[in-house]
Each structure stands twice: as C-alpha cells, then as structure tokens.
Write a protein that holds these residues in place. Structure first.
Motif, PDB file in Angstrom:
ATOM      1  N   ARG B 127       0.815  -1.194   0.000  1.00  0.00           N
ATOM      2  CA  ARG B 127       0.000   0.000   0.000  1.00  0.00           C
ATOM      3  C   ARG B 127       0.864   1.266   0.000  1.00  0.00           C
ATOM      4  N   GLU B 128       1.812   1.267   0.889  1.00  0.00           N
ATOM      5  CA  GLU B 128       2.450   2.545   1.175  1.00  0.00           C
ATOM      6  C   GLU B 128       3.759   2.772   0.433  1.00  0.00           C
ATOM      7  N   GLU B 129       4.590   1.766   0.476  1.00  0.00           N
ATOM      8  CA  GLU B 129       5.949   2.079   0.047  1.00  0.00           C
ATOM      9  C   GLU B 129       6.054   2.159  -1.451  1.00  0.00           C
ATOM     10  N   LYS B 130       6.616   3.256  -1.875  1.00  0.00           N
ATOM     11  CA  LYS B 130       6.892   3.407  -3.288  1.00  0.00           C
ATOM     12  C   LYS B 130       8.303   2.899  -3.523  1.00  0.00           C
ATOM     13  N   ILE B 131       8.407   1.944  -4.389  1.00  0.00           N
ATOM     14  CA  ILE B 131       9.742   1.441  -4.684  1.00  0.00           C
ATOM     15  C   ILE B 131      10.352   2.354  -5.745  1.00  0.00           C
ATOM     16  N   THR B 132      11.408   3.013  -5.354  1.00  0.00           N
ATOM     17  CA  THR B 132      12.032   3.933  -6.302  1.00  0.00           C
ATOM     18  C   THR B 132      13.181   3.221  -6.987  1.00  0.00           C
ATOM     19  N   LEU B 133      13.207   3.337  -8.277  1.00  0.00           N
ATOM     20  CA  LEU B 133      14.305   2.763  -9.029  1.00  0.00           C
ATOM     21  C   LEU B 133      15.541   3.613  -8.804  1.00  0.00           C
ATOM     22  N   PRO B 134      16.679   2.973  -8.606  1.00  0.00           N
ATOM     23  CA  PRO B 134      17.883   3.792  -8.468  1.00  0.00           C
ATOM     24  C   PRO B 134      18.178   4.504  -9.779  1.00  0.00           C
ATOM     25  N   LYS B 135      18.739   5.665  -9.620  1.00  0.00           N
ATOM     26  CA  LYS B 135      19.112   6.464 -10.783  1.00  0.00           C
ATOM     27  C   LYS B 135      20.281   5.756 -11.441  1.00  0.00           C
ATOM     28  N   GLY B 136      20.229   5.374 -12.639  1.00  0.00           N
ATOM     29  CA  GLY B 136      21.310   4.597 -13.240  1.00  0.00           C
ATOM     30  C   GLY B 136      22.672   5.253 -13.116  1.00  0.00           C
ATOM     31  N   VAL B 137      23.662   4.527 -13.557  1.00  0.00           N
ATOM     32  CA  VAL B 137      25.020   5.040 -13.481  1.00  0.00           C
ATOM     33  C   VAL B 137      25.173   6.214 -14.453  1.00  0.00           C
ATOM     34  N   SER B 138      25.835   7.218 -14.019  1.00  0.00           N
ATOM     35  CA  SER B 138      26.081   8.344 -14.918  1.00  0.00           C
ATOM     36  C   SER B 138      27.532   8.791 -14.744  1.00  0.00           C
ATOM     37  N   TRP B 139      27.985   9.563 -15.677  1.00  0.00           N
ATOM     38  CA  TRP B 139      29.369  10.040 -15.554  1.00  0.00           C
ATOM     39  C   TRP B 139      29.416  11.527 -15.841  1.00  0.00           C
TER      40      TRP B 139
END
Lengths: 801, 472
Positions: B127-139
């Motif tokens: 119900r509550e927790e929004k699973i946030t995708l990690p921000k991909g690798v960047s350079w």
C-alpha cells in the motif's frame, strides 16, 4: 670473527651448564671413537638432532680430510676431559662444525653449509633415531625460539649501521620458521605469544605473509598450507655481503660480533645458547646465503627485495639446470627483440601516398608527407622481423591505412611531455613553463551511483567510447561524443540486406548515448577495446572478462555478444588485445595466462609458471612478448609464440596488481600491493628503480607517448605523475652520505609505521605531481595518442557505507 | 581501508574464534560431552578456514577495485573454493548487527550481537511504500589537471597546503636552485586553498579588509567604553573612505543584527539606546559615503531605520533624538535614492501611515510615524496627518490639555506644513468665515489639535487650505 674454536667456550665454560647435566665423560684418555660415542649419546639425550648430525658429518669430514682440518679439535686423537667438555659445548651450540675452519674463508661458507648433512649414511642414522628424537623435540621448551629470536633481533638492531639493512631480511624467515615450528610441534599458545611479541617489527613490510601465517594454528594446517610448505621445502634466499655472513656466523657460533652491549648476556646461560641453536638450525636448514662480493655500503636499501625470498620456485627451471637467482635466469634467456614491429611495405607505401594527398589537400607546407618517419631505431635494441610476429592476414585493409595515417598525424600533433625539462629550469618563470611542458593535462571521468562497484573501465583509442564493467555482471558503454549507440533490429531478413542503405534501415530506432551489454554471469573484471581502428575509427569489438570464467567478444556494430571464450576454470582477471588485433591474452585465477585468437574458441597458448593467480596481462608493443603480473609477487615476460618465460622480475613485496609497457618497448612498469611502482629494464631484466608515494593500492599505470612520463591511478584517490628518466630514490637529506642514507632507508622498511616521521618520507624524488580527487579511486589511467591523459573512477558517496 | 597501513597483526588476529563458540554449536547439535581439546582444535581449524575464505575473498575485493570487503566477495570466494555459498546476504543491504541486552544471569556470556530480522507487513508495503528505481550510473568529466596545474573547480578537492610542502620536500633536494619553484608554481592554488573553507563567511575579502572590518566594529561598539574619539574616527572613516564596497554587505548585516538585538532587549537601558544611536550613525555614514553603491542594500538598510523609528518604547531620554535621527536618515535616503528606486517612497509611506492610523499602536510608534512623515516631506505630512486623519487619531487618544513629545511632534509637523504666523490672529468664532474654518478644523484634525490651532488663524487656514487644495 675469531676462529679457534676452543676459545669460544669461555662463556660455556664459565658455568658450563650443558656438560654439567651430561653424564660425566668416563674415560678421559679414551680414543676418539669412544669420545665420539659419548658426545653422540649426549647429543641424543639432549635432543640436539642437528648438532648430532653435524657432529657425525664432522667425524666423516675429519677422517676424510685430516689435512684440511688439521686444527680441528675433534680430529685430535687424545682429548682431556676438560677439552671434551669444551668440545661438547661447542658442538651443542655449533652444528656446522666442519665448516669452522672454512668459515675463516667465508666465501666457502655457503657451499659448506649447503653440502652439510646430506650423506646417505647420516640420513640413515637420523632415520633410525628419529622416533626417539621426535619425542625429545616435543619435550623441548618452546621458549628457546622466543629467546633465540629476541637475541637475534637485539643483535641485528645493535649491529653497525652499515650492516643493519643487510641483516634485517634474515629476521623474517627465521621468524616464520620459528612460528611454523611451534605450530607444528603443537605449541599453539607459545606460537601465538611468539607471534604477538615479535611480529610487530616485521609487519610493515611482510604484513600479508604474516597475516597468512597467523591463520595457521594446527599442525595439519602447516602441512596443508601452500605457503607454509614452501617455507618448509624451499630455501629462503638472503643476499648478504661477505663480511655480513662472517659476522652472522661469528655471532651464531660465539654469541659475539656486534650485538648491543648488555644484550649478549643471555648467551652465557643455557637458555641463550639453546635459542641461538634454534636460530642456527633454521639458518642451516632453510636459509641460503647469496653472497655478494660488493661491500655492504654500496648495496642500496631496497635491493634486498630483488634477491630475498623463496626464490627457487619463482624462477623457472629451464632444461633441468637449476638457476639460483633471477638475474642469472634473465641472462640465460638471451637477448630480446624489443624494437617496434615491422610494417609491410605495401601498407607503408599506401600510407605515404595517403599522407601526401592529405598534405596537398590541406595546403599545409609543414605537414610534409615525409613526416612519416620510420621509427628511429635505438642502438642496442633489436627490431623483430615479419617472421617473428604472430601470423596476420597478408593483405591490409582500408582501416589499417587510416590507422597508420592517423598515427602519423597524432605523432605530429602530440603534446610533448618532457619531465627532464623540469630539472633544468633554473628560475621560477622557466619552471612554470617547464612544468606546463612536462606534465600532462588530465581529464577525469567520474562515475556516479555505481552501486555495487565498477571493477574496470576503459576508453577507446579514439576517445569516442567508454566502457565500464560492473560488479552486477553487465558492461555499460557510453558514447563520449554524445552520439547515439544503435544496434540492429532483431527482426530482419538477412536476404533483404543488399547494400549499406538497406543495412542502415534495419538499425534500431531511437537509442541513447549509453548502452548496457548483458551476458556475463559474474562481476566483469576487465574490458578492452579492439585496437585495429587506432585513433582513426571507433573500435568495432570489445572484449570482457569476468568471474564466470568466460571471456566474451562483443560486436559494437550490433551491440551484442558474439563469442564466449571458455577455457579458464576460474575467474578471468584480465583481458588484453594484442597491439594488432586478432589475438588477445587473458589472465586468470587458475594461475595461467592464455593466448587466444578471436576466431577460435579454445586457447592457442597457455602460459603456466606462476605460483599464484595471474592478476594482469599486457602485450609488448611489438606483440612478441607478453607480460604478466601475479599474486606470487613476480612479474614475468613470456615469449608469445613459444610460450616460454623469458624474464622474471622479482622485487615486489606484494601482489602485482597492474603492469604497463612503455611505448618504446624498453621498460616495464609494475605496481603492487606493496604500494610501490617498479620500473624494469626489459633487456637486462633488472630493476631500474622503485617509486613509492601512493598510500593505497595502485590500480592502473600508463606511460606517455614518449615513454618519459608514467601516470598512476590509485585507491588513495589520487593520480600521480612520475618522471621515468629521473634517478628517483628517497629524499633523504643525507643522501650523499651513503652510510646514513642507507640507514634511514632501511628503517623506513623495517620499522613500524610509528617510527616514520610522516608519509611524505615515503615519496621518492621522481614523483612529479599528485592530483587528488574527491573520493574517487582511479581505476583506469590511459593516454590518448596525443598525450592527453584520461582517468576514470567511481565517486564513493560517503553516505553509503 | 588501506590494508598495508592500518592492519598490524597482533594477537587479536589469532584466536578470534573461541572454543566456547564451538561448544555452543555442539550443544545446538545435541553433543554435550565435547572435550576441551577437541573444542579448541576445532576452533583453531574453523579460524583457519575462515581465514582461507577471507583471503580468497580479499582477492575478489582487490579485483573489484574496492577497499571494502562485501558479502558478494565472500560469496565469490566460497564459489571458487567449491563451498556452497551462503544465501540471503546481499551487498545492497548489508546486515546491521545489533547488540543484545546483557544477560544478568550469565555475566560471563559477554556481548552478544545479532542480526535484526525485521518483520515486513506485505499489506503495508504494497500500500504505502513506493519502490524507487535507483538512478542509473552516470558520468561526468572534468579537468583534473591542465598542463600539470590542478584547476580550482568544484570537482577537484581544495588544494591542501601540505601537498605543496610535500612537493617541496620531495623536490628541492634533487634540484638545486629551484627552491622557489614550488611556491612560484601555483601560488594561486595555495592561497585560494587556504581560503576555501571560510568561503561561506567572507568570500572575497582581502586580509586587510577583514582587519579593517574587525577594527571598525570594535571601535564602534560596544558603547560602554568611553572612547568616543575612536568612534568618531571610525564614523568619519566610514563616511569618507573609498574602497569599502566589498565590506558593505557585512556592514549592512552587522547593523541589521545590531538593531534587532538592541530592540529585542526592549531598549530599556541607556546603553542600548546609545547602541541604536551609533548604529543609526553608521547607516547615516554609509549613506553619506559617495564611493559606496548602496542601492542593492537599501532593502536591508530600511528595516533597521524604520524599526528604530517606529519602535514603541524607546527610553524617554533618547527617544526624541533617535526618532529624529532616524527620520533624517529616512529623508536623506529618500532624496538620494527615490529617483532611481521609484517604489521606495510609496513603500515607506505605506509603512508609516499604517503605523500612524491603525489601531492599537503606542504613542511612541505614532510619534515615530509622524517624525518619519516629516522626514519624507510636506506632502507626506499632509497625506498622513490631515487627509489620512492621523492628527484626529492621535488627538482622540490624548486627553485634553495633555502635553508631550507627541504633541510637539504633531505641532512641528504642522509647522512644516505651514509656518505659524509671527503675530497670531486667533480665529473669530463669530465670523462666519472663521467658524467654517473651525468646523473644518475640528472635522479633519479632531478636537485636540483644532483647539491648538485656534489661536492662529493664518496657520490653521494654511494647514486646512493646503489640504483643501489637494483634496479635490
């Protein structure tokens, strides 16, 4: 040392503890045989196996070569009881009896020590008494080792400054053997006490080994453990000057010879003598002295690294003949062909024609077509011929020409880096200018949010692509030019492809400047772009190696995995293309390096010989040789075609983590977990210098285009520039004063970190510059063909972990 | 973690795994009669095996270019050693070990650690927790060095002076005659590097200015010291010296804070009043200084001035002086800047009128407002006192026959509006004309002030007519 043995016994005679407990010699006027028997009995009852053995051999020697040992008291026919007592005392403390005369001519000590105790009859005798002996040994008080080591350390520390760096290295093997002895005899508590008490001073240099040994706690461990067995079965080589050996032997036999005042008292007692005996047992059985003729003052402080250790197994045994040290081995392998690889005449002609055209088009008078200078041959360097090279297709392609043309342009436009100019700059203004000329521009690529870790990263030669292998088993590719990376659609009919236009049609739509390559099933430890395009065209292939024991070839046209090369049984630590493409080499945990060709799925050559993981592999610029760095602390140079080892480089005190060839093909730089970078001369196999200054593992090395500058990237979040041509050495202000210089340097290596004044002590003078980063360990350092330095590393977020 | 340095083998490394642990394990397997020797031998062996695994794992760590051993390294090590890996440990959420409460009944047990096993309620999670995708690798790319000199950009760490020293040590012996080299080499970087940490406070202040600033502020305050000469000198310097522009923001802030602090204290004491006076002088001096470009800071300067002006309770001995000074400053400020800052005077007027007319303001505030209006000008007075009904409001709050500074100030304001005649002719109640004026007067100014003006017809007329002229 003062030779005549009876004189030794002054301390022993003083309280003569050993004889007093022995059965009194029955018949003073008895003949030799009886006296000997008594001595033997005594020795046996005391458990002095070695002494006993030595005594027996001395009898042999005495009977065989009476003329030689005329002065030896054991060979005299009549002995008084007092003399006998003295002799026993001597034997008890000095099993290398037969050598005692020879000891005066110290050069033969080694051979004497080596040959001693091997005759078959003595072996039999020992075997017959061994059951008894073992029990005796168990009853031995383990403190003799503690005592012995304490005395030895005190003696080494109290010895003259000029000898101390020479003596220091012998502490370590003796320590190890004592520890192993104690463990093997079941004195676990004593072993732990011994370890905690004496490991401190050895820790700075030998920490990894000590740590490994400290894990051994049961006799079975010692029997099973590889390193322990190597200590047991191989001779630990120690290089010493002649006078150094004299002093050591003198101390071992007489308890004198340079110990600090007051520290020798223990030797007058029973305990001290037994301790010394324990030391001597190790010296006799497990140490090998490599006696140099040079006086100790001329030996540099770090030279012991090259000639100390369990060397015999590190040096490949060629054709049955055992070669003692690395230098002789390297010499025996003859000359190397280190010159640049030849270029076929057709390719050269075509390249020249193209260059001429370019020059015409550019209307650039400076850009002469004849700028295509044949690489200047350096005197003394043999260039290989075509027959030496790995087989390559006979005809050249357009890409080859373009590469060669670009190479010439790069050479012309290259930023010249001349660190030597720094030394000549007198005034500050000049210095500033010289600095700009000497040091490179460094462009840092920082990776963010890498998650689990990024074990490797690489730039293509034309700097258009960057690839990084991740711990999460995938490879990510970035276009540094901002172009979209497109593969091909998977739903086309091969029959519909007729020309480039129709091929372009089946390219993927959209796309982004980054691309994930998925295929491995373990962390990706190395990636390598194919070098065929040079800096003229983007690479078409990528190789990657992984913990899943495979090496994979990726096509950058289709962005897919083309081949998986299987053969290694263990994680593949490193992969590297040969300088001309087609072939590549891998290094693996299975202790081998292998040569592959892209069109075959099995290895062409296996380079076996390292005693531990092969951690890194690099091709010589002319592709004739392959260098490997290993966890056995050596680097080796292999003949690519023959698969044989041609050079071995010993000197690192830790795992060799990365290596780099200089573009001129004459030098090899290797960096190890001992935080040092060693520069080796390939031709002679000798170490040129050792560069220190990093404070954490060194991950990557790169030479500038002129081979004049070395750049290193490290886990200490810095990039450092080193002057290749400078002499180096530690910046001790007393450098000109040889004796003191050696002392301070020796201390740096042998004493605890607290003894050091500061870290800066550690930096050698050839460190030109240090560029710190913000929490970014530098995992890759590369030079572009125009001498721009590219470095890459992941930013470590302080909040995570 | 740098392995080479940090780790010194000590006896801690050996015998970590205690035989008690073995016995615990044995008990859990229902083996109760484990002998001591067996237990200790097993403990030693277990430790050796652990070392083996860790040593192997360290290789994986090294090759992963990390300096922290993770569970995945152990995993890999177990895999190559042909041991079944331990499942359920992910490097993504490293287990946190918590210390258990001590067992009072077993004091010998020592500290016990355990892995916290959180219970997860699926309903709640879904119900509550929004699973946030990690921000991909960047350079991103930056210049770590340009021709051997590290540029001072945010991507690079601030230069450490020690580094330069180190280089000096490292270099000088090998290179005679180049002792000046390292310092000449990157002077900018080293000096800037020293300042970097203070950046938040004083960005571009030279040492001299910083010194000047501290001297100035200490000379001006506190007022307890009888060193008036110093204070005057400081004010003179502030009024006339050029080149203080860089200090301006700091001075403005200093003044603002000083005023706030003084007023917060209630301004009961003499010293605080004096402080306020000095601060007003400082503002005046700043405004007087022609070399300073004050305009960007006007919005910061106004609050202190207006606060002083309109503060309800200033100590009676200084109130008039302070309010007068503040109004003078206000007037000065307006004459100087109202042309380039058109919205300035309306804003001030609004504040003043509000203070003058709105209910529940103290006399002090009203007086301040009147004085402020005087400072702003004739029109403002008329608008405030006459048309806005300020005088009426004030008058209503006063009892008949009362005198005081507020009455004086209102009268002074009327004076400004129209000078009182030298020979006052009182208004004649009988005259029709005059009685109109009186009525008007009462109407606009209220009883109190109408009465005050009755004695001078011309003045009263002036005050009223002025308003009449304006009113249509």
């Amino acid at each position: 040392m003062s030779v005549p043995t009876p004189a030794v016994s002054t301390p022993a005679e003083g309280d003569s503890p050993a004889p007093s407990t022995a059965p009194p010699p029955a018949d003073p006027s008895s003949n030799v045989a009886q006296g000997e028997r008594l001595v033997l009995e005594y020795l046996r009852s005391r458990g002095f196996k070695t002494a006993e053995q030595a005594f027996l051999s001395s009898i042999e020697a005495g009977t065989e070569g009476k003329d030689k040992e005329s002065a030896a008291p054991s060979s005299s026919n009549t002995v008084t009881s007092e003399e006998l007592v003295k002799n026993i005392a001597v034997f008890a403390s000095k099993p290398n009896k037969p050598a005692e005369n020879a000891l005066s001519e110290s050069s033969s000590v080694v051979s004497e020590l080596g040959t001693m105790g091997n005759p078959a009859n003595i072996q039999n005798l020992i075997a017959s008494i061994s059951s008894l002996g073992a029990e005796e040994v168990l009853r031995l008080d383990p403190t003799d080792k503690q005592e012995g080591f304490k005395e030895l350390e005190a003696w080494v520390d109290g010895s003259l400054d000029m000898y101390r760096p020479e003596f220091r290295p012998i502490l370590f093997p003796i320590f190890c053997h004592f520890y192993l002895d104690l463990i093997q005899q079941g004195f676990k508590e004593a072993a732990l006490r011994f370890f905690s008490e004496y490991s401190g001073s050895l820790a700075p240099v030998h920490n990894p080994t000590l740590h490994h040994l400290s894990a051994l706690l049961l006799p079975t461990h010692v029997e099973k453990d590889e390193l322990a067995q190597r200590f047991r079965n191989e001779k630990y080589t120690v290089r010493m000057s002649r006078s150094g050996v004299d002093l050591l032997v003198g101390w071992l036999t007489e308890g004198m010879g340079g110990e600090a005042p007051g520290s020798g008292e223990g030797f007058s007692g029973e305990k001290g003598k037994r301790g010394r005996l324990a030391v001597m047992r190790v010296v006799n059985n497990h140490l090998k002295f490599d006696v140099t003729a040079s006086p100790s003052t001329s030996v540099s402080a770090t030279s012991w690294e090259e000639s100390t250790g369990l060397l015999s197994s590190l040096i490949p045994q060629s054709s049955g003949s055992s070669v003692g040290d690395a230098h002789t081995f390297n010499l025996s392998k003859g000359e190397l062909k280190l010159g640049p690889a030849p270029i076929s005449e057709e390719l050269r002609a075509e390249t020249e024609r193209q260059l001429r055209e370019h020059a015409m088009m550019d209307r650039d008078p400076a850009a002469q077509y004849d700028a295509y200078i044949r690489p200047a041959t350096i005197p003394g360097v043999v260039s290989p011929t075509f027959s030496d090279l790995l087989p390559h297709p006979p005809s050249f392609r357009t890409v080859d020409v373009r590469r060669e043309v670009e190479k010439v342009r790069d050479a012309r436009k290259r930023i010249r880096l001349e660190p030597s100019a720094l030394a000549n700059a007198a005034n500050p203004g000049q210095a500033l200018a010289a600095r700009a000329r000497a040091l490179p521009s460094v462009c840092a690529y920082t990776l963010h949010d890498v998650g689990e870790g990024v074990p490797c990263c690489s730039f293509s030669q034309d700097s258009s692509l960057m690839a990084a292998g991740f711990a999460e088993s995938y490879i990510r590719l970035w276009s540094l030019k901002g172009e979209k990376l497109k593969g091909y659609r998977s739903d086309f009919q091969p029959s519909s492809i007729h020309n480039t236009a129709s091929l372009r049609k089946v390219r993927e739509k959209g796309g982004s400047t980054t691309r994930k390559l998925i295929g491995h099933s373990g962390p990706v430890y190395s990636v390598s772009f194919d070098p065929v395009g040079g800096s003229a065209t983007p690479p078409r292939y990528l190789l990657s190696s992984s913990a899943d024991a495979t090496t994979r070839l990726w096509s950058l046209d289709t962005m897919t995995n083309v081949v998986a090369y299987r053969g290694h049984q263990n994680p593949v630590w490193d992969v590297q293309w040969s300088p001309m493409g087609i072939y590549f080499a891998t290094a693996s945990r299975d202790r081998t390096a292998r040569l592959w060709s892209t069109d075959r799925t099995s290895a062409l050559r296996v380079y076996a010989g390292h005693l531990s993981d092969v951690d890194c592999v690099r091709f010589h610029p002319n592709s004739l040789y392959l260098a490997t760095g290993s966890s056995d602390r050596t680097a080796r140079l292999w003949d690519v075609q023959r698969g044989s080892c041609v050079r071995v480089f010993i000197g690192h005190q830790g795992v060799v983590s990365t290596i780099a060839f200089s573009p001129d093909g004459r030098y090899l730089a290797s960096a190890g977990e001992d935080l040092a970078i060693n520069l080796w001369d390939l031709g002679s196999g000798k170490r040129i210098k050792k560069m220190t200054g990093h404070t954490a593992s060194i991950y990557s090395l790169a030479f500038s285009g002129e081979s004049s500058l070395l750049v290193s990237g490290s886990a200490d979040w810095t990039v450092r520039c080193w002057d290749v041509k400078a002499a180096g050495g530690l910046p001790s202000k007393v450098k000109e004063n040889g004796v003191n210089g050696v002392t301070t340097n020796g201390d740096t290596h042998s004493e605890g970190p607290s003894h050091r004044e500061s870290e800066s002590n550690n930096e050698t003078t050839d460190l030109l510059s240090t560029f710190p980063t913000k929490r970014t360990p530098i995992i890759n350092v590369q030079f572009t063909p125009r001498n721009l330095c590219l470095v890459a590393g992941p930013y470590l977020n302080p909040e995570i972990r | 973690m740098s392995k080479q340095k940090a780790r010194t083998p000590s006896n801690q490394l050996t015998g970590i795994y205690k035989s008690e642990s073995i016995r615990d394990v044995a008990e859990s397997l229902n083996i109760t009669n484990l002998s001591d020797s067996v237990a200790s031998a097993l403990a030693s062996d277990v430790e050796y095996r652990i070392h083996q695994v860790v040593e192997e794992a360290a290789r994986f760590m090294r090759h992963a270019r990390r300096t922290t051993l993770t569970t995945s390294d152990i995993d890999q090590a177990l895999r190559v050693l042909n041991i079944e890996p331990l499942y359920g440990h992910f490097p993504h959420n490293p287990p946190t070990f918590r210390r258990a409460l001590p067992f009072p009944q077993f004091p010998t047990a020592g500290t016990v650690y355990f892995v916290e096993d959180e219970e997860i309620d699926f309903d709640r999670v879904l119900r509550e927790e929004k699973i946030t995708l990690p921000k991909g690798v960047s350079w991103n790319a930056h210049w770590l060095a340009v021709e051997g000199v590290q540029p001072l950009i945010p991507e690079n760490p601030p230069a450490i002076p020690k580094d330069v020293d180190v280089e000096m040590n490292g270099r000088s012996p090998g290179r005679p005659g180049s002792s000046t080299f390292p310092s000449a080499d990157r002077p900018s970087s080293s000096s800037a590097g020293k300042k970097q940490p203070q950046q938040l406070v004083k960005q571009v202040l030279s040492r001299e200015l910083q010194l000047y600033y501290t001297r100035l502020t200490t000379a001006l305050l506190p007022t307890g010291t009888p060193d008036d000469a110093k204070r005057v000198a400081a004010l003179v310097s502030l009024r006339n010296d050029a080149g203080l522009q860089a200090l301006l923001p700091y001075l403005v802030r200093w003044v603002g804070e000083g005023v706030v602090n003084a007023l917060k204290g209630g301004v009961q004491s003499e010293s605080e009043a004096k402080t306020l006076g000095v601060l007003l002088d400082v503002i005046g001096a700043i405004l007087d200084n022609n070399t300073l470009f004050v305009e960007p800071y006007l919005h910061q300067l106004l609050p202190p001035v207006l606060s002083t002006l309109l503060h309800s309770t200033l100590p009676p001995s200084h109130a008039a002086h302070l309010r007068t000074t503040a109004s003078q400053i206000l007037s000065h400020l307006l004459t100087q800047h109202s042309t380039t800052y058109p919205s300035l005077s309306p804003r001030i007027m609004k504040t003043l009128l509000l203070a003058l007319i709105s209910d529940g303001k103290s006399k002090g505030t009203r007086e301040g407002a009147i004085r402020g209006l005087m400072g702003v000008g004739k029109e403002a007075i008329r608008k405030g006192l006459v048309e806005g009904g300020g005088a009426k409001v004030v008058g209503n709050e006063l009892t008949m026959g009362e005198t005081g500074s507020i009455v004086d100030s209102v009268m002074a304001a009327f004076q400004v509006l129209h000078p009182a005649s030298s020979t006052p002719v009182p208004l004649d109640k009988n005259s029709q004309d005059d009685s109109d004026v009186v009525a008007q007067l009462r109407d606009t100014l209220g009883d109190f002030f109408a009465r005050k003006l009755l004695h001078d017809g011309a003045w009263a007329r002036g005050v009223i007519t002025g308003s009449q002229e304006e009113s249509p």
